[in-house]
Design an enzyme around this catalytic site. Structure first.
Site, PDB file in Angstrom:
ATOM      1  N   PRO A 247       0.827  -1.205   0.000  1.00  0.00           N
ATOM      2  CA  PRO A 247       0.000   0.000   0.000  1.00  0.00           C
ATOM      3  C   PRO A 247       0.863   1.258   0.000  1.00  0.00           C
ATOM      4  O   PRO A 247       1.909   1.309   0.644  1.00  0.00           O
ATOM      5  CB  PRO A 247      -0.795  -0.119   1.303  1.00  0.00           C
ATOM      6  CG  PRO A 247      -0.795  -1.570   1.623  1.00  0.00           C
ATOM      7  CD  PRO A 247       0.520  -2.085   1.128  1.00  0.00           C
ATOM      8  N   GLU A 248       0.415   2.253  -0.740  1.00  0.00           N
ATOM      9  CA  GLU A 248       1.155   3.513  -0.780  1.00  0.00           C
ATOM     10  C   GLU A 248       0.573   4.451   0.272  1.00  0.00           C
ATOM     11  O   GLU A 248      -0.401   4.138   0.956  1.00  0.00           O
ATOM     12  CB  GLU A 248       1.104   4.079  -2.187  1.00  0.00           C
ATOM     13  CG  GLU A 248       1.505   3.027  -3.217  1.00  0.00           C
ATOM     14  CD  GLU A 248       2.053   3.565  -4.512  1.00  0.00           C
ATOM     15  OE1 GLU A 248       2.400   4.743  -4.589  1.00  0.00           O
ATOM     16  OE2 GLU A 248       2.151   2.770  -5.470  1.00  0.00           O
TER      17      GLU A 248
ATOM     18  N   LYS B 132       3.925   5.199   4.886  1.00  0.00           N
ATOM     19  CA  LYS B 132       3.288   3.891   4.779  1.00  0.00           C
ATOM     20  C   LYS B 132       3.070   3.227   6.141  1.00  0.00           C
ATOM     21  O   LYS B 132       2.761   2.033   6.197  1.00  0.00           O
ATOM     22  CB  LYS B 132       4.135   2.984   3.882  1.00  0.00           C
ATOM     23  CG  LYS B 132       4.330   3.535   2.470  1.00  0.00           C
ATOM     24  CD  LYS B 132       5.186   2.610   1.640  1.00  0.00           C
ATOM     25  CE  LYS B 132       5.431   3.185   0.248  1.00  0.00           C
ATOM     26  NZ  LYS B 132       6.224   2.259  -0.599  1.00  0.00           N
TER      27      LYS B 132
ATOM     28  N   ASN C 166       5.314   2.014  -5.692  1.00  0.00           N
ATOM     29  CA  ASN C 166       5.675   1.642  -7.050  1.00  0.00           C
ATOM     30  C   ASN C 166       4.697   2.170  -8.090  1.00  0.00           C
ATOM     31  O   ASN C 166       5.096   2.536  -9.197  1.00  0.00           O
ATOM     32  CB  ASN C 166       5.769   0.113  -7.147  1.00  0.00           C
ATOM     33  CG  ASN C 166       6.918  -0.319  -8.025  1.00  0.00           C
ATOM     34  OD1 ASN C 166       7.946   0.335  -8.071  1.00  0.00           O
ATOM     35  ND2 ASN C 166       6.730  -1.416  -8.732  1.00  0.00           N
TER      36      ASN C 166
ATOM     37  N   ARG D 244      12.330  -3.512  -8.293  1.00  0.00           N
ATOM     38  CA  ARG D 244      10.898  -3.264  -8.375  1.00  0.00           C
ATOM     39  C   ARG D 244      10.544  -2.987  -9.824  1.00  0.00           C
ATOM     40  O   ARG D 244      11.348  -2.443 -10.580  1.00  0.00           O
ATOM     41  CB  ARG D 244      10.511  -2.058  -7.503  1.00  0.00           C
ATOM     42  CG  ARG D 244      10.931  -2.156  -6.049  1.00  0.00           C
ATOM     43  CD  ARG D 244      10.129  -3.192  -5.289  1.00  0.00           C
ATOM     44  NE  ARG D 244       8.690  -2.915  -5.335  1.00  0.00           N
ATOM     45  CZ  ARG D 244       8.089  -2.037  -4.527  1.00  0.00           C
ATOM     46  NH1 ARG D 244       8.792  -1.337  -3.639  1.00  0.00           N
ATOM     47  NH2 ARG D 244       6.783  -1.845  -4.613  1.00  0.00           N
TER      48      ARG D 244
END
Length: 266
Positions: free
Chosen positions: A2-3, A50, A167, A248
């Site tokens: 989760p961002e 986060k 991401n 990533r």
């Protein structure tokens, strides 16, 4: 993972139910650290990048990090949970509500140290989900990377530069600004760096009060998860590659985000 916008939404959902209420139930079987006392008060529910923090009046803080799988749910006492109980990592119960954290890999408890001592999460950069994020401080931290070979893609993910970017927004912000993810920070002029930071803050903020990614294109995402599909700006197929020391996925448009020429070393 989760961002920052997702964690702020969770905190905003939990805060009205928990803050200011007396603790009636607390469980965190796998967590190490002091437990808040039943009868203490929930003083604050806060998102930092986060990380989600629930603070209690007896000085104890519950810290959770969702990573890829964690989630917070809110229930009325006695109602059926949507996930099985063995997946619960923390339960915070007050009159009228139960907040349940499921599957979070990071669940820890600690007492807040005095202000003159190092603080937990002090290493984090400014939170770009705030209504008025300190952009100049983020730019100072970004400028500290110019003496390295750091690429801008992984640098935007560095939570010590700015907290909250993940991401998805990394790829979306770089596309919105027309910046090559593999460009070195040193090769980006100050105006471009500022544009990246302000765009990231604007996109994250736009998603704090809504579910689903709201970026710069109608209907969702411009490049993330769209490998091989046409760029929404020029039609070039979207590219995908792993990037960074902790690899990533990065998505970008090779035409809209052309490579940046590196300055020769003196």
């Amino acid at each position: 993972m989760p961002e920052g916008d997702t964690i702020h939404r969770a905190a905003n959902r939990l805060r009205p139910a928990l803050a200011g209420r007396v603790l009636a139930r607390f469980e965190a079987a796998r967590a190490v650290g002091p437990r808040p006392k039943v009868g203490s008060t929930v003083t604050e529910v806060e998102a930092k990048g986060k990380h989600l923090l629930i603070r209690f009046s007896d000085g104890v803080t519950l810290h959770t990090h969702m990573r890829m799988v964690g989630t917070w749910h809110l229930y009325r006492p006695g109602s059926r949970w949507r996930l099985p109980g063995h997946l619960a990592r923390a339960v915070v119960g007050v009159e009228g509500w139960e907040a349940v954290c499921f599957k979070a890999p990071v669940v820890e408890l600690y007492r807040e140290p005095p202000a003159h001592l190092p603080q937990p999460l002090a290493h984090l950069g400014p939170d770009l989900c705030l209504e008025d994020p300190p952009v100049d401080e983020v730019l100072d931290r970004l400028a500290a990377r110019v003496d390295t070979d750091a690429e801008i893609g992984p640098t935007l993910l560095d939570q010590q530069v700015a907290a909250g970017i993940g991401n998805v927004f990394k790829s979306e912000v770089l596309w919105a600004c027309g910046v090559d993810p593999f460009a070195k920070v040193v090769d980006l002029d100050p105006d471009t760096r500022r544009r990246l930071v302000t765009t990231a803050a604007r996109q994250l903020r736009a998603n704090v009060d809504t579910v689903g990614e709201r970026t710069t294109v109608p209907g969702g995402l411009a490049v993330y998860g769209r490998r091989g599909q046409p760029c929404r700006r020029c039609g070039t197929p979207v590219a995908k590659a792993l990037q960074g020391e902790d690899p990533r996925l990065t998505y970008w448009c090779p035409t809209c985000q052309p490579p940046v020429a590196s300055e020769p070393a003196p």
